[in-house]
Design an enzyme around this catalytic site. Sequence first.
Site: not given
Length: 282
Positions: A2-3
């Site tokens: 996840p960014e």
Amino acid sequence: MPELPEVETVRRGLAPVMEGQRILSVVLNRPDLRFPLPARFAERVGGTQITRLSRRAKFLVAELSSGDALIMHLGMSGRFTISDGSRPGDFHHEVAPDPKHDHVIFHIEGGHVVTYNDPRRFGFMELWPLQQMEQYPRLAGFGPEPLSNSFSHAWLNEALRDKKTPIKSALLDQRVIAGLGNIYVCEALFRAGISPRRRASTVPGERAARLATAINDVIREAIAAGGSSISDFKAATGELGYFQHTFSVYDREGEPCRKCGAPIRRIVQSGRSSFYCGTCQR
């Protein structure tokens, strides 16, 4: 992994349940995640109030009334789920895919249960003195957040001026901008018309102005869309993000560019795939 937009989506999902509430107890189903959990973790976290739930780069930070910060990273497959804790199936925003990977369970004041599930165990949780967050090693030296007042065209000019690496690699350096990852760098470079191959030191000026705007636009739109569900990412409420449906270049190798129709190319830079249009990006 996840960014920034995905982690911000998780934060927004957890905040109504956790922020301002007391953690009644913590259940640990194993002593470690990616790293060993802190000594006396359940004892130190249980009974404290979460005064604020924030995010720094790709990290969630729960500020505790004890004076500690509970710092959490989702790793590759970490997910938080929320239930009301009464009986299975009641008020579940999301049911974890495999309960045997429910590693940390927080019982929250008001009856909610927040469960951290992580099949691959690349995520981690650490405790650090809240007043010394600037010295926390994993965040020390990080650059400004996109969308913050500290990030600007002028900052980008100075940060890139002497860098001889490709612009794609420079933007993934968390000392330049905090929280950017592969997906959103590819998308921002496309919007700015900049090739991922271009040397970073040649970007300051007009290109940097376009790039700063593109980064903010991409991040803002991705957060509004709930992030990108390209793997097993879901928000804490169980909803899938949908920004992936608007990708211009990422994961579109061989497909026509949405602007000019030329095929999207893929190259490998620093072990990661870069997607771009050889016609629109220079």
